[in-house]
Scaffold this active site. Structure first.
Site, mmCIF file in Angstrom:
data_model
loop_
_atom_site.group_PDB
_atom_site.id
_atom_site.type_symbol
_atom_site.label_atom_id
_atom_site.label_comp_id
_atom_site.label_asym_id
_atom_site.label_seq_id
_atom_site.Cartn_x
_atom_site.Cartn_y
_atom_site.Cartn_z
ATOM 1 N N SER A 253 0.824 -1.212 0.000
ATOM 2 C CA SER A 253 0.000 0.000 0.000
ATOM 3 C C SER A 253 0.849 1.249 0.000
ATOM 4 O O SER A 253 1.991 1.250 0.451
ATOM 5 C CB SER A 253 -0.937 0.016 1.199
ATOM 6 O OG SER A 253 -0.215 0.417 2.343
ATOM 7 N N LYS A 254 0.239 2.297 -0.529
ATOM 8 C CA LYS A 254 0.903 3.589 -0.583
ATOM 9 C C LYS A 254 1.181 4.069 0.836
ATOM 10 O O LYS A 254 2.236 4.615 1.129
ATOM 11 C CB LYS A 254 -0.037 4.564 -1.301
ATOM 12 C CG LYS A 254 0.493 5.954 -1.424
ATOM 13 C CD LYS A 254 -0.554 6.831 -2.071
ATOM 14 C CE LYS A 254 -0.064 8.257 -2.197
ATOM 15 N NZ LYS A 254 -1.081 9.134 -2.736
ATOM 16 N N ARG A 255 0.198 3.831 1.710
ATOM 17 C CA ARG A 255 0.316 4.308 3.088
ATOM 18 C C ARG A 255 1.544 3.716 3.785
ATOM 19 O O ARG A 255 2.196 4.362 4.589
ATOM 20 C CB ARG A 255 -0.959 3.968 3.864
ATOM 21 C CG ARG A 255 -1.265 4.990 4.893
ATOM 22 C CD ARG A 255 -2.635 4.849 5.559
ATOM 23 N NE ARG A 255 -3.604 4.051 4.828
ATOM 24 C CZ ARG A 255 -4.193 2.989 5.335
ATOM 25 N NH1 ARG A 255 -3.920 2.575 6.546
ATOM 26 N NH2 ARG A 255 -5.089 2.320 4.632
ATOM 27 N N GLY A 257 4.214 3.107 2.392
ATOM 28 C CA GLY A 257 5.425 3.536 1.690
ATOM 29 C C GLY A 257 5.893 2.523 0.653
ATOM 30 O O GLY A 257 7.049 2.554 0.232
#
Ligand code: GLU
Length: 492
Positions: A253-255, A257
């Site tokens: 996930s982007k969250r 990183g």
């Protein structure tokens, strides 16, 4: 039979998640393997999430990977516009049709009322479901409210009894109790549709036959089915895919990183290697072959190879695969991709930039020795500037060298080079090598006893791309002599 039509429908968030790219790839491959069309549709109805430049990320990713769309923004077909925020009137019209059919209704509940419902649902520990307060409003009240301009949303009227079953090509038949389904919002008070409504309307109007998306949408699919049924539209083939995981318990996930497509490209991974690798995360070919170009995948891809179980994104495997792609790449393309980097290594070190043919030699020297393009600077930095090094490097058991022998060897080489104008004039690896073998024999030294010290002196490294004489050729006569003298000074 209907022509296969698939679509990639990203919400422009400014970040191309690896899972999204895989969805795009599978959609594209399903269309191409069946001689169909692949569309791009931009799902930007959530204006709060709007990100500047986000569309370019989508376009650039598709361009870099060769996933070409047949219809979409900039390639208008018969079903445009392909950007949802430009289709506002279409959704309103279809939402009103649903109201007429009795499958949807106007809801005038205020934000405050909905908030208080949410709070009491939270207190009860149940998920939020709208309490259907406006579901059976008197039509006259509805007409009056509309005439008075009271803000409204349009909600889907779920059946209160019975079950809904849909078939997913990966997960099989799934059945839910209708009473558990929320009367979800279809059209928001700003006149824009929710994803839940827009995807159905657009997939139908765009003639989409196969819908590929993440399995987080599985639980909403019965609601979509009910919408298709209410309109009397054909239901597409649903293909829900298991997520790509970072490890056993966490999704990529982007969250967290995790790398996006362009992060990986910036780290030196090739778009075609990334695409090949992620295709295999969730899809298995029928044989053992792992390497596929996009063109080959277009022929062999099949929905039946898509797996239900989540796959773990293994950066080491991708790195290995990328290295194989680099090795197999033709030299011209490799040079096109890397000569600029090689040149920059010299510029950044404040060193003179070698002639173009030397830059090429340097690039080709590392071609078989790297796994990502980003490794190039660290692999060749020593050619631009010799770093300080430990003279212990000269001592090598297998090469039968120690400090004393190395000092002697460097002295011999320095003199031999200096005394031989023909070596200086033709300072190329094969010739230098042959010449040094002669020098070794004359001085009763083993070949390694000359070559190892030379390699150490010109590189200052325990391991180098290329052997001593290859490096000497690249450095040229003068720089090689300078580094030999430097080695002698260090050993003296
Ligand atoms: N806009 C949705 C997303 O980006 C697309 C889901 C779908 O493909 O239907 O998650």
């Amino acid at each position: 039979m209907k022509k296969t039509r698939t679509r990639f429908a990203p919400s422009p968030t400014g970040y191309m998640h690896i899972g999204n790219l895989r969805t795009a790839l599978y959609e594209y491959l399903i269309a191409k393997s069946q001689g169909g069309d692949f569309l791009l549709r931009i799902e930007d109805t959530d204006q709060e999430r709007y990100v500047e430049g986000a569309l370019d990320v989508v376009f650039n990713t598709l361009k870099a990977t060769g996933i070409d769309y047949d219809e979409g923004p900039g390639k208008e077909g018969d079903c445009g516009p392909y950007i949802q925020s430009q289709r506002r009137d279409i959704y309103k019209k279809y939402a009103e049709i649903l109201v007429e059919k009795g499958a949807a209704y106007y809801c005038f509940c205020t934000k405050e009322r909905l908030e208080s419902l949410k709070t009491s649902d939270e207190a009860l520990g149940t998920g939020f479901n709208y309490d259907r307060h406006c579901r059976d409003l008197d039509p006259e009240v509805v007409a009056m409210n509309l005439a008075a301009g009271i803000p409204y949303v349009i909600r889907q009227k779920m059946p209160l009894t019975g079950t809904t079953t849909f078939t997913d090509a990966v997960y099989g038949d799934i059945t839910v109790e209708n009473k558990t389904l929320d009367d979800q919002v279809l059209l928001k008070s700003d006149g824009l549709p929710t994803y839940n409504f827009a995807n159905v309307v657009d997939d139908h109007l765009m003639g989409i036959t196969h819908v590929v998306r993440g399995n987080e949408y599985l639980s909403s699919t019965p609601k979509y089915n009910l919408l298709y049924e209410a309109f009397g539209w054909d239901i597409p083939v649903y293909v829900h895919c298991a997520p790509i995981m970072k490890d056993e318990h966490h999704k990529l996930s982007k969250r967290n990183g995790d790398a996006s497509f362009f992060d990986l490209v910036a780290k030196g991974y090739l778009p075609e290697a990334i695409l090949n690798y992620i295709c295999l995360l969730g899809w298995s070919p029928s044989g053992n072959e792992e390497f596929y170009t996009l063109g080959e995948l277009e022929k062999v891809f099949s929905i039946s190879g898509i797996s239900k179980s989540p796959a773990i994104f293994d950066i080491e495997k991708l790195t290995w695969m990328n290295g194989e792609y680099i090795k197999r790449m033709d030299d011209d393309r490799f040079l096109g991709l890397t000569l600029g980097t090689v040149e920059d290594v010299f510029k950044n070190a404040g060193a003179a930039v070698p002639a173009p043919e030397v830059l090429k030699k340097i690039a080709l020297l590392v071609k078989t020795r790297i796994s990502t393009l980003a490794e190039i600077p660290e692999k060749i930095g020593f050619l631009a500037a010799l770093q300080d090094y430990d003279t212990e490097l000269y001592c090598h058991k297998k090469m039968k060298t120690d400090r004393e022998i190395s000092l002697k060897a460097l002295g011999i080489i320095e003199k031999a080079f200096g005394d031989s104008p023909e070596v200086k004039e033709n300072f190329v690896s094969d010739k230098i090598y042959e010449f040094l073998l002669g020098v070794a024999a004359e001085n009763e030294l083993k070949n390694s006893q000359l070559l190892w010290p030379l390699r150490t002196a010109v590189s200052g490294l325990p391991a180098t791309p290329g052997g001593a004489t290859e490096l000497a050729e690249i450095l040229g006569y003068d720089e090689t002599m300078r580094r030999i003298a430097d080695g002698i000074a260090r050993l003296s």
